[in-house]
Design a protein around this motif. Sequence first.
Motif, PDB file in Angstrom:
ATOM      1  N   ILE A 117       0.879  -1.166   0.000  1.00  0.00           N
ATOM      2  CA  ILE A 117       0.000   0.000   0.000  1.00  0.00           C
ATOM      3  C   ILE A 117       0.913   1.212   0.000  1.00  0.00           C
ATOM      4  O   ILE A 117       1.555   1.527   1.006  1.00  0.00           O
ATOM      5  CB  ILE A 117      -0.926   0.013   1.228  1.00  0.00           C
ATOM      6  CG1 ILE A 117      -1.746  -1.287   1.312  1.00  0.00           C
ATOM      7  CG2 ILE A 117      -1.843   1.233   1.198  1.00  0.00           C
ATOM      8  CD1 ILE A 117      -2.548  -1.406   2.618  1.00  0.00           C
ATOM      9  N   ASP A 146     -10.916   0.821  -3.341  1.00  0.00           N
ATOM     10  CA  ASP A 146     -11.616   1.871  -2.605  1.00  0.00           C
ATOM     11  C   ASP A 146     -10.644   2.504  -1.614  1.00  0.00           C
ATOM     12  O   ASP A 146     -10.308   1.904  -0.587  1.00  0.00           O
ATOM     13  CB  ASP A 146     -12.826   1.254  -1.896  1.00  0.00           C
ATOM     14  CG  ASP A 146     -13.695   2.290  -1.199  1.00  0.00           C
ATOM     15  OD1 ASP A 146     -13.133   3.222  -0.580  1.00  0.00           O
ATOM     16  OD2 ASP A 146     -14.924   2.151  -1.267  1.00  0.00           O
ATOM     17  N   LYS A 147     -10.210   3.736  -1.928  1.00  0.00           N
ATOM     18  CA  LYS A 147      -9.192   4.375  -1.091  1.00  0.00           C
ATOM     19  C   LYS A 147      -9.653   4.573   0.349  1.00  0.00           C
ATOM     20  O   LYS A 147      -8.875   4.408   1.291  1.00  0.00           O
ATOM     21  CB  LYS A 147      -8.832   5.754  -1.669  1.00  0.00           C
ATOM     22  CG  LYS A 147      -7.767   5.709  -2.722  1.00  0.00           C
ATOM     23  CD  LYS A 147      -7.198   7.116  -2.929  1.00  0.00           C
ATOM     24  CE  LYS A 147      -6.219   7.070  -4.084  1.00  0.00           C
ATOM     25  NZ  LYS A 147      -5.494   8.342  -4.254  1.00  0.00           N
ATOM     26  N   GLN A 193       2.451  14.410  -2.712  1.00  0.00           N
ATOM     27  CA  GLN A 193       1.986  13.615  -3.863  1.00  0.00           C
ATOM     28  C   GLN A 193       3.076  13.504  -4.906  1.00  0.00           C
ATOM     29  O   GLN A 193       3.371  12.421  -5.414  1.00  0.00           O
ATOM     30  CB  GLN A 193       0.755  14.271  -4.500  1.00  0.00           C
ATOM     31  CG  GLN A 193      -0.530  14.002  -3.754  1.00  0.00           C
ATOM     32  CD  GLN A 193      -1.731  14.665  -4.427  1.00  0.00           C
ATOM     33  OE1 GLN A 193      -1.589  15.667  -5.123  1.00  0.00           O
ATOM     34  NE2 GLN A 193      -2.906  14.116  -4.187  1.00  0.00           N
ATOM     35  N   GLU A 243      -1.899   9.657   3.176  1.00  0.00           N
ATOM     36  CA  GLU A 243      -2.939   9.382   2.187  1.00  0.00           C
ATOM     37  C   GLU A 243      -2.484   8.215   1.314  1.00  0.00           C
ATOM     38  O   GLU A 243      -1.295   8.068   1.021  1.00  0.00           O
ATOM     39  CB  GLU A 243      -3.221  10.622   1.322  1.00  0.00           C
ATOM     40  CG  GLU A 243      -3.978  11.694   2.108  1.00  0.00           C
ATOM     41  CD  GLU A 243      -4.380  12.912   1.290  1.00  0.00           C
ATOM     42  OE1 GLU A 243      -5.130  13.752   1.830  1.00  0.00           O
ATOM     43  OE2 GLU A 243      -3.950  13.033   0.128  1.00  0.00           O
ATOM     44  N   VAL A 244      -3.456   7.394   0.926  1.00  0.00           N
ATOM     45  CA  VAL A 244      -3.161   6.230   0.085  1.00  0.00           C
ATOM     46  C   VAL A 244      -3.033   6.701  -1.363  1.00  0.00           C
ATOM     47  O   VAL A 244      -3.877   7.448  -1.861  1.00  0.00           O
ATOM     48  CB  VAL A 244      -4.279   5.175   0.213  1.00  0.00           C
ATOM     49  CG1 VAL A 244      -4.013   3.997  -0.725  1.00  0.00           C
ATOM     50  CG2 VAL A 244      -4.397   4.705   1.661  1.00  0.00           C
ATOM     51  N   ASN A 245      -1.972   6.258  -2.031  1.00  0.00           N
ATOM     52  CA  ASN A 245      -1.719   6.649  -3.417  1.00  0.00           C
ATOM     53  C   ASN A 245      -2.178   5.538  -4.369  1.00  0.00           C
ATOM     54  O   ASN A 245      -3.145   5.699  -5.091  1.00  0.00           O
ATOM     55  CB  ASN A 245      -0.227   6.953  -3.554  1.00  0.00           C
ATOM     56  CG  ASN A 245       0.126   7.733  -4.808  1.00  0.00           C
ATOM     57  OD1 ASN A 245      -0.716   7.979  -5.661  1.00  0.00           O
ATOM     58  ND2 ASN A 245       1.380   8.102  -4.926  1.00  0.00           N
ATOM     59  N   PHE A 246      -1.540   4.396  -4.319  1.00  0.00           N
ATOM     60  CA  PHE A 246      -1.997   3.242  -5.101  1.00  0.00           C
ATOM     61  C   PHE A 246      -1.418   1.972  -4.488  1.00  0.00           C
ATOM     62  O   PHE A 246      -0.682   2.040  -3.498  1.00  0.00           O
ATOM     63  CB  PHE A 246      -1.648   3.390  -6.600  1.00  0.00           C
ATOM     64  CG  PHE A 246      -0.178   3.368  -6.926  1.00  0.00           C
ATOM     65  CD1 PHE A 246       0.428   2.213  -7.403  1.00  0.00           C
ATOM     66  CD2 PHE A 246       0.605   4.501  -6.762  1.00  0.00           C
ATOM     67  CE1 PHE A 246       1.786   2.196  -7.700  1.00  0.00           C
ATOM     68  CE2 PHE A 246       1.965   4.494  -7.071  1.00  0.00           C
ATOM     69  CZ  PHE A 246       2.553   3.335  -7.537  1.00  0.00           C
ATOM     70  N   CYS A 302       1.736   4.958   0.136  1.00  0.00           N
ATOM     71  CA  CYS A 302       1.119   6.151   0.709  1.00  0.00           C
ATOM     72  C   CYS A 302       2.126   7.292   0.682  1.00  0.00           C
ATOM     73  O   CYS A 302       3.301   7.100   0.355  1.00  0.00           O
ATOM     74  CB  CYS A 302       0.729   5.896   2.174  1.00  0.00           C
ATOM     75  SG  CYS A 302      -0.309   4.447   2.452  1.00  0.00           S
ATOM     76  N   ARG A 313      -0.730  11.399 -11.043  1.00  0.00           N
ATOM     77  CA  ARG A 313      -0.182  10.173 -10.463  1.00  0.00           C
ATOM     78  C   ARG A 313       0.648   9.421 -11.497  1.00  0.00           C
ATOM     79  O   ARG A 313       1.809   9.078 -11.270  1.00  0.00           O
ATOM     80  CB  ARG A 313      -1.290   9.269  -9.923  1.00  0.00           C
ATOM     81  CG  ARG A 313      -0.743   7.949  -9.344  1.00  0.00           C
ATOM     82  CD  ARG A 313      -1.832   7.029  -8.821  1.00  0.00           C
ATOM     83  NE  ARG A 313      -2.636   7.710  -7.841  1.00  0.00           N
ATOM     84  CZ  ARG A 313      -3.930   7.986  -7.971  1.00  0.00           C
ATOM     85  NH1 ARG A 313      -4.594   7.577  -9.043  1.00  0.00           N
ATOM     86  NH2 ARG A 313      -4.579   8.648  -7.047  1.00  0.00           N
ATOM     87  N   ALA A 355      -7.783   3.179   3.658  1.00  0.00           N
ATOM     88  CA  ALA A 355      -7.349   4.110   4.707  1.00  0.00           C
ATOM     89  C   ALA A 355      -7.953   3.717   6.055  1.00  0.00           C
ATOM     90  O   ALA A 355      -7.248   3.665   7.077  1.00  0.00           O
ATOM     91  CB  ALA A 355      -7.737   5.538   4.335  1.00  0.00           C
ATOM     92  N   SER A 383      -4.737   0.839  -9.476  1.00  0.00           N
ATOM     93  CA  SER A 383      -5.516   1.956  -8.925  1.00  0.00           C
ATOM     94  C   SER A 383      -6.968   1.565  -8.683  1.00  0.00           C
ATOM     95  O   SER A 383      -7.732   2.395  -8.175  1.00  0.00           O
ATOM     96  CB  SER A 383      -5.464   3.163  -9.882  1.00  0.00           C
ATOM     97  OG  SER A 383      -4.218   3.818  -9.785  1.00  0.00           O
TER      98      SER A 383
END
Lengths: 195, 195
Positions: free
Chosen positions: A85, A149-150, A121, A164-167, A87, B122, A154, A146
Amino acid sequence: MSDLPEAGLDLLFRAAQTHHGWQDRPVPAQLLEQVLDLAKMGPTAFNQQPLRVIFVTTPEGKARLSPAMSRGNHDKTMAAPATAILCYDLEFWRNLPELWPQADVQGYYNKSLDAARESAQRNGTLQAGYFLIAARALGLDCGPMSGFDKAKVADAFLQGRPWEVNFLMNLGYGLPEKVNPRAPRLPFARMAEIV
Amino acid sequence: MSDLPEAGLDLLFRAAQTHHGWQDRPVPAQLLEQVLDLAKMGPTAFNQQPLRVIFVTTPEGKARLSPAMSRGNHDKTMAAPATAILCYDLEFWRNLPELWPQADVQGYYNKSLDAARESAQRNGTLQAGYFLIAARALGLDCGPMSGFDKAKVADAFLQGRPWEVNFLMNLGYGLPEKVNPRAPRLPFARMAEIV
């Protein structure tokens, strides 16, 4: 070594592809640590290093991840020996006095959440790019995603941390027969110009 | 080759550092094209490839870039044989029928500028990470920079294209004596956990 041999370029870029099926072969925790130890050497602005990674490797962790996955990404993620995960830390700037001691640069980031997020980011995603190449350099196959469900990821994994979750990225040893045909790439003239 | 030799890991990650001074040695256009040809092989969501690059190599191009650079980044950028303006295309989704023909996925992106921008940022930044490692793999030194005026660069170079500027990267053959001492990296336990 002043440049990589052709076989190295193949390993990292030209022959590597996204994997969707996984051998039943574990990835040792030490190897996951080595991937991050390489990736973190890549450059970030003011050495801020906002990337944060939760490696999900246990059945209990996979069970927490399961409800967040899209239908197309669910089964392969449950089968992968590790799912990273990826982030970024919105409060990365707290580390700057230690990571960039030559000047006080916290003020660029700690006055506005938008400024912190934009930089986290950008630099956290750059680090995620280094991470993917580092994983391939150490012999791992990668499956970045991607489709999940972010908010659910989280809720299940961040536990109040200001990340924060990126991918997501599955990691392991892939099944070549599950790799898709190589998708087309844009020619240089549609991506770039020289002025 | 199933993993990179130690010398390759050094070249890409462990020995490589950000460069601030440049030899008077040009970078052929063909080599810049090779960097992008490697970088574009890396994965993006639905193969969207939003990265766009303007390579500034001519005195006329450098003169257009000059007023946008911060004081600390100005002189080294003028001295670098090439400066890559790394952008992402907010209308990358126009290419999806060609790049991802197996399904119609334009609707994820073309209904909202926010959705397009989030994905372009991203995936375009991931591609920028691949780009930096690809440049090192081909023997180039890199100097990525966020210290510049984005609006001025956009005005001078984008010419109405629906792109946004992400960051800049000097490329060439560096002067080892201008490299800073290696800055510290976070230990694994402060960046990651295994669950």
